[in-house]
Design a protein around this motif. Structure first.
Motif, mmCIF file in Angstrom:
data_model
loop_
_atom_site.group_PDB
_atom_site.id
_atom_site.type_symbol
_atom_site.label_atom_id
_atom_site.label_comp_id
_atom_site.label_asym_id
_atom_site.label_seq_id
_atom_site.Cartn_x
_atom_site.Cartn_y
_atom_site.Cartn_z
ATOM 1 N N MET A 27 0.821 -1.208 0.000
ATOM 2 C CA MET A 27 0.000 0.000 0.000
ATOM 3 C C MET A 27 0.860 1.265 0.000
ATOM 4 O O MET A 27 0.337 2.360 -0.174
ATOM 5 C CB MET A 27 -0.942 -0.014 1.204
ATOM 6 C CG MET A 27 -2.016 -1.092 1.105
ATOM 7 S SD MET A 27 -2.912 -1.348 2.652
ATOM 8 C CE MET A 27 -4.076 0.010 2.618
ATOM 9 N N CYS A 28 2.163 1.111 0.173
ATOM 10 C CA CYS A 28 3.074 2.260 0.186
ATOM 11 C C CYS A 28 3.482 2.648 -1.233
ATOM 12 O O CYS A 28 3.104 2.010 -2.210
ATOM 13 C CB CYS A 28 4.292 1.940 1.043
ATOM 14 S SG CYS A 28 3.861 1.721 2.797
ATOM 15 N N ARG A 29 4.257 3.712 -1.328
ATOM 16 C CA ARG A 29 4.665 4.258 -2.624
ATOM 17 C C ARG A 29 5.606 3.333 -3.390
ATOM 18 O O ARG A 29 5.502 3.181 -4.610
ATOM 19 C CB ARG A 29 5.325 5.615 -2.346
ATOM 20 C CG ARG A 29 5.699 6.429 -3.548
ATOM 21 C CD ARG A 29 6.214 7.787 -3.131
ATOM 22 N NE ARG A 29 7.254 7.690 -2.099
ATOM 23 C CZ ARG A 29 7.421 8.571 -1.119
ATOM 24 N NH1 ARG A 29 6.652 9.624 -1.030
ATOM 25 N NH2 ARG A 29 8.387 8.409 -0.230
ATOM 26 N N PHE A 30 6.535 2.697 -2.666
ATOM 27 C CA PHE A 30 7.594 1.904 -3.299
ATOM 28 C C PHE A 30 8.199 0.981 -2.254
ATOM 29 O O PHE A 30 8.250 1.322 -1.085
ATOM 30 C CB PHE A 30 8.686 2.853 -3.845
ATOM 31 C CG PHE A 30 9.879 2.163 -4.432
ATOM 32 C CD1 PHE A 30 9.878 1.736 -5.758
ATOM 33 C CD2 PHE A 30 11.013 1.933 -3.665
ATOM 34 C CE1 PHE A 30 10.985 1.091 -6.294
ATOM 35 C CE2 PHE A 30 12.124 1.297 -4.199
ATOM 36 C CZ PHE A 30 12.103 0.872 -5.517
ATOM 37 N N THR A 31 8.643 -0.208 -2.679
ATOM 38 C CA THR A 31 9.388 -1.066 -1.773
ATOM 39 C C THR A 31 10.695 -1.505 -2.420
ATOM 40 O O THR A 31 10.732 -1.783 -3.627
ATOM 41 C CB THR A 31 8.577 -2.304 -1.320
ATOM 42 O OG1 THR A 31 9.433 -3.156 -0.547
ATOM 43 C CG2 THR A 31 8.002 -3.078 -2.485
ATOM 44 N N GLU A 32 11.733 -1.546 -1.607
ATOM 45 C CA GLU A 32 13.036 -2.002 -2.097
ATOM 46 C C GLU A 32 13.026 -3.488 -2.451
ATOM 47 O O GLU A 32 13.893 -3.947 -3.174
ATOM 48 C CB GLU A 32 14.121 -1.732 -1.046
ATOM 49 C CG GLU A 32 14.461 -0.270 -0.891
ATOM 50 C CD GLU A 32 15.582 -0.027 0.104
ATOM 51 O OE1 GLU A 32 16.026 -0.968 0.804
ATOM 52 O OE2 GLU A 32 16.026 1.145 0.196
ATOM 53 N N GLU A 33 12.050 -4.240 -1.937
ATOM 54 C CA GLU A 33 11.990 -5.663 -2.262
ATOM 55 C C GLU A 33 11.600 -5.828 -3.726
ATOM 56 O O GLU A 33 10.461 -5.598 -4.127
ATOM 57 C CB GLU A 33 10.982 -6.387 -1.365
ATOM 58 C CG GLU A 33 11.016 -7.897 -1.574
ATOM 59 C CD GLU A 33 10.129 -8.658 -0.610
ATOM 60 O OE1 GLU A 33 10.469 -9.806 -0.306
ATOM 61 O OE2 GLU A 33 9.098 -8.104 -0.164
ATOM 62 N N GLY A 34 12.571 -6.189 -4.538
ATOM 63 C CA GLY A 34 12.339 -6.319 -5.974
ATOM 64 C C GLY A 34 12.190 -4.986 -6.689
ATOM 65 O O GLY A 34 11.675 -4.933 -7.801
ATOM 66 N N SER A 35 12.615 -3.885 -6.037
ATOM 67 C CA SER A 35 12.466 -2.530 -6.610
ATOM 68 C C SER A 35 11.065 -2.352 -7.192
ATOM 69 O O SER A 35 10.889 -2.096 -8.387
ATOM 70 C CB SER A 35 13.528 -2.275 -7.681
ATOM 71 O OG SER A 35 14.807 -2.283 -7.103
ATOM 72 N N THR A 36 10.076 -2.480 -6.337
ATOM 73 C CA THR A 36 8.681 -2.572 -6.759
ATOM 74 C C THR A 36 7.884 -1.317 -6.434
ATOM 75 O O THR A 36 7.760 -0.952 -5.259
ATOM 76 C CB THR A 36 8.016 -3.775 -6.048
ATOM 77 O OG1 THR A 36 8.817 -4.939 -6.280
ATOM 78 C CG2 THR A 36 6.612 -4.007 -6.552
ATOM 79 N N PRO A 37 7.288 -0.660 -7.430
ATOM 80 C CA PRO A 37 6.341 0.415 -7.139
ATOM 81 C C PRO A 37 5.110 -0.173 -6.453
ATOM 82 O O PRO A 37 4.640 -1.253 -6.824
ATOM 83 C CB PRO A 37 5.970 0.963 -8.522
ATOM 84 C CG PRO A 37 7.083 0.514 -9.423
ATOM 85 C CD PRO A 37 7.535 -0.807 -8.872
ATOM 86 N N GLY A 38 4.596 0.523 -5.436
ATOM 87 C CA GLY A 38 3.428 0.044 -4.715
ATOM 88 C C GLY A 38 2.153 0.696 -5.196
ATOM 89 O O GLY A 38 2.121 1.324 -6.261
#
Length: 192
Positions: A82-93
């Protein structure tokens, strides 16, 4: 009726059991009509962010979920997506919360797994829950502190243990595995 989002990211059965144990009706589904008609929606998750987001995009849930107007609760990976972006897999949220998710600094104590105290504000999710109550966590990534933080935890560094914006709520811990405090939090959400 509570709808639990089915998107191949695990943990739906334990959440479903917890909701039913509290006496609420629920269904695990990816059907958009059912999700839209539900009184509230739970977006749980255990898994890899990039894989989960790929499934959400393939089904159109990535654009659908942020448009829901009833109370929505993200749990663990659900919060992170639900967040803007996650470093896990460089994934946009999904961009519901204006904060990025980062990996804990590499140490010999990651993932954060076990019980930890959680300081919270007056967000309705924490009604009748003692300040600094303990909840059960299992995660290697965290949402940073931000204006939308409804609760904070400190593990290696301080981070957002819960987020709230409009009708969207999210917790990094697992309320369905957090004993009486977790049951109270779920009951609070289901009663919104």
């Amino acid at each position: 009726m509570t709808a639990i989002v089915k998107y191949n990211a695990g943990n739906t059965q334990s959440v479903e059991s917890a909701v039913k144990r509290l006496g609420f009706e629920c269904i695990v589904t990816a059907d958009k009509d059912i999700l839209l008609a539900a009184n509230n929606v739970i977006f749980p998750g255990v898994g890899h962010a990039a894989t989960a987001m790929a499934h959400l995009k393939a089904t159109g849930l990535d654009t659908f979920l942020p448009q829901l107007t009833q109370p929505v609760l993200g749990i663990c990976l659900g919060l992170q997506l639900m967040c803007r972006f996650t470093e896990e897999g460089s994934t946009p949220g999904l961009g519901i919360f204006d904060v990025d998710v980062k990996r804990f600094p590499p140490t010999d104590i990651v993932p954060h797994m076990g019980w930890n105290n959680t300081g919270h504000n007056s967000c309705g999710l924490f009604n009748s829950i003692a300040p600094n109550e303990h909840f059960y966590f299992v995660h290697s990534y965290y949402a940073g502190l931000c204006a939308e933080a409804a609760a904070q935890c400190n593990y290696i560094l301080p981070y957002s243990a819960a987020l709230q914006k409009d009708n969207f709520y999210a917790v990094q811990f697992h309320p369905e595995k957090s004993g009486a405090a977790g049951e109270q939090l779920l009951k609070n959400f289901l009663s919104l």
